[in-house]
Design a protein around this motif. Structure first.
Motif, PDB file in Angstrom:
ATOM      1  N   ASN A  87       0.806  -1.227   0.000  1.00 57.14           N
ATOM      2  CA  ASN A  87       0.000   0.000   0.000  1.00 57.14           C
ATOM      3  C   ASN A  87       0.833   1.267   0.000  1.00 57.14           C
ATOM      4  O   ASN A  87       0.366   2.323   0.449  1.00 57.14           O
ATOM      5  CB  ASN A  87      -0.977   0.012   1.191  1.00 57.14           C
ATOM      6  CG  ASN A  87      -2.288  -0.683   0.848  1.00 57.14           C
ATOM      7  OD1 ASN A  87      -2.698  -0.707  -0.313  1.00 57.14           O
ATOM      8  ND2 ASN A  87      -2.938  -1.245   1.845  1.00 57.14           N
TER       9      ASN A  87
ATOM     10  N   HIS B  70     -10.054   0.110  -3.799  1.00 56.30           N
ATOM     11  CA  HIS B  70      -8.772  -0.472  -3.387  1.00 56.30           C
ATOM     12  C   HIS B  70      -8.038  -1.075  -4.583  1.00 56.30           C
ATOM     13  O   HIS B  70      -6.827  -0.872  -4.753  1.00 56.30           O
ATOM     14  CB  HIS B  70      -9.036  -1.549  -2.326  1.00 56.30           C
ATOM     15  CG  HIS B  70      -7.819  -2.273  -1.868  1.00 56.30           C
ATOM     16  ND1 HIS B  70      -6.992  -1.783  -0.879  1.00 56.30           N
ATOM     17  CD2 HIS B  70      -7.260  -3.439  -2.269  1.00 56.30           C
ATOM     18  CE1 HIS B  70      -5.979  -2.628  -0.693  1.00 56.30           C
ATOM     19  NE2 HIS B  70      -6.133  -3.644  -1.523  1.00 56.30           N
ATOM     20  N   HIS B  74      -4.489   0.099  -6.628  1.00 59.73           N
ATOM     21  CA  HIS B  74      -3.357  -0.767  -6.927  1.00 59.73           C
ATOM     22  C   HIS B  74      -3.119  -0.895  -8.437  1.00 59.73           C
ATOM     23  O   HIS B  74      -2.387  -1.775  -8.873  1.00 59.73           O
ATOM     24  CB  HIS B  74      -3.551  -2.139  -6.279  1.00 59.73           C
ATOM     25  CG  HIS B  74      -3.295  -2.111  -4.798  1.00 59.73           C
ATOM     26  ND1 HIS B  74      -2.112  -2.510  -4.246  1.00 59.73           N
ATOM     27  CD2 HIS B  74      -4.040  -1.656  -3.783  1.00 59.73           C
ATOM     28  CE1 HIS B  74      -2.147  -2.330  -2.935  1.00 59.73           C
ATOM     29  NE2 HIS B  74      -3.323  -1.813  -2.627  1.00 59.73           N
TER      30      HIS B  74
END
Lengths: 315, 315
Positions: A87, B70, B74
């Motif tokens: 992350n 999320h 990424h």
């Protein structure tokens, strides 16, 4: 050529292993850009841009990376950084701070029409509105204080007439009540070469490395000075009206902004005249700066002093 | 036609005022989709998709919206939700929970080649790897427990031969040690109609409304059963090898996964056979389900029972 640091295929393939973006297919250096080394990177999963930061201090990078992530999160077409498997946005490659961002589609435009300026005005307002909820803060690095300091440094290098104009203008600007204007995160460099067009839509706004908190009106003035200026430095009425009306549709102008609009245009013109004089006479070592003609922004400044710009009336 | 709830231009224009995405230019209903009402929305700043959720409970929506956020974070091409000016993903429009997401480019593909399957395998691995750092959890809603329960409900509605196959298969699957397989967030429905192709690259993976935590191998089996199956239900060796090798390049298979691969293919086939039987015989009222032929997945199940599938050896 603006790839300052080389990257080997093996190193990049290994580095991408920290991400969830698939395997390296190909990469190539990008010629544009003067501050960083940039590469187009294609993986089995998509197209990205790799940036190795050459001049921005590592400690300053999270502000910019989280800002573009925040703006993308609000639906704006900016190069959102890609998080690695831990992350994290920021890694290290070839000894440099490095980040992977989503590749945006589109190309620059040199001769915008009023219709393009409408999009740009709406986009700048979108950036300002979305920026209101951004949590990190840093001052705009080319704000009033920087302008005063750089003027001191460059004054010995310019002719008498330019020196007089610089001094008079700085003194005049110092008397304007800029501090009471609405503030927020500004892009501060929304020039034509920082907007990618995907047909009639803006496919991307890039290069946030001058961003910081300052008056929103200053950002609007920087944008208008680049997108809406004719060869003699004066404003193109149609393009300027289109950009300002589109912006005002999204965020209503305050009365104080209306009063200070001519002053904001002058401050924005001065900022780029100063940095171009500095780049010409006092280039920083180790940085490959594309020297642009300072006189372009001297002409714009003089035209703004002589002109009578005003923000559009309410609809 | 799958727009179940109407939206007026005025309401949408007003609703978009909560966002920083510019003004409404145009919108139109999207015909595809059976669970929600979807609209293409074009604003002065870009292209988006508006979803009004018709069947997913409001309380369950944050799991899906934050999951795609999320995965996009990424670097994966998924429909990331757009945050409004209050940093919220979920609003209300026409009385329904509503979200705006980035519009992805690309189109469905019905006849994939091994080269396409390579991309799909890499993408599924990317989803699994990026999912490892996702903080929210919910069980996969079509897991082993659901399969056992639905089998009970549908048994009275199927013929004797099907009932026998169902009972035998459920009993056999209950003896497999699925619980010891690596787990994580799975898409659970990565069919051809949930992948948009932008040339040779995957431009988007959509429809995460069956996602949840389950064994990664089950997700791989769902994907292989759709992308790599021939008309008679048996596996196409070239497509299957391409998909599985690409996946294994990103995430190495464990020995236990190698042993349970044939069982995972059977569990994945059973899951869709069951849901199609249920949709046919026990349709839920108020939901517009596109009834698909259950026998397609019966054939696949039988072919997997008879077949000898194995994961590719290490390179």
């Amino acid at each position: 050529m603006s790839v300052f640091t080389a990257v080997t295929e093996d190193d990049l393939a290994r580095w991408l292993g920290d991400y969830a973006v698939g395997r390296l297919v190909s990469f190539e250096g990008i010629a544009a850009g003067v501050q960083n080394s940039n590469f187009f990177v294609t993986t089995t999963l998509g197209r990205y841009v790799l940036t190795l930061f050459e001049t921005v201090a590592r400690a300053d990078l999270p502000y910019y990376l989280h800002l573009t992530a925040h703006l993308a999160h609000h639906g704006l077409p900016v190069p959102a950084p890609v998080a690695d498997r831990n992350n994290e946005y920021l890694g290290t490659l070839s000894g440099r701070p490095a980040a992977l961002v989503r590749r945006l589609s589109g190309r620059w435009l040199t001769d915008p029409t009023p219709a393009h300026c409408t999009r740009v005005g709406a986009m700048l307002a979108g950036l300002h509105l979305a920026g209101q909820s951004y949590g990190r803060r840093q001052p705009h690095p080319r704000g009033a204080q920087w302008r005063a300091e750089v003027a001191e440094r460059v004054l010995p290098h310019v002719g008498a007439e330019d020196a007089e104009l610089l001094r008079t203008e700085l003194a005049w600007q110092a008397q304007q009540d800029f501090d009471a204007l609405p503030q927020g995160v500004i892009h501060a460099d929304l020039f034509r070469d920082n907007v990618l067009w995907d047909g009639e839509l803006i496919g991307g706004v890039i290069d946030f490395y001058f961003a910081g908190t300052d008056t929103l009106l200053f950002d609007l003035a920087v944008t208008v000075n680049d997108w809406c200026t004719m060869a003699d430095g004066s404003l193109d009425a149609a393009r300027s009206a289109a950009l300002l009306e589109a912006y005002g549709d999204e965020r209503a102008y305050t009365e104080h902004e209306r009063r200070l609009w001519p002053a904001a245009l002058r401050a924005a013109a001065l900022r780029f005249w100063l940095s171009r004089i500095e780049d010409l006479h006092l280039p920083r070592s180790g940085e490959m700066v594309q020297v642009k003609d300072p006189n372009e922004y001297r002409r714009i400044l003089v035209a703004r002093i002589d002109g009578e710009a005003r923000l559009p009336d309410r609809p």
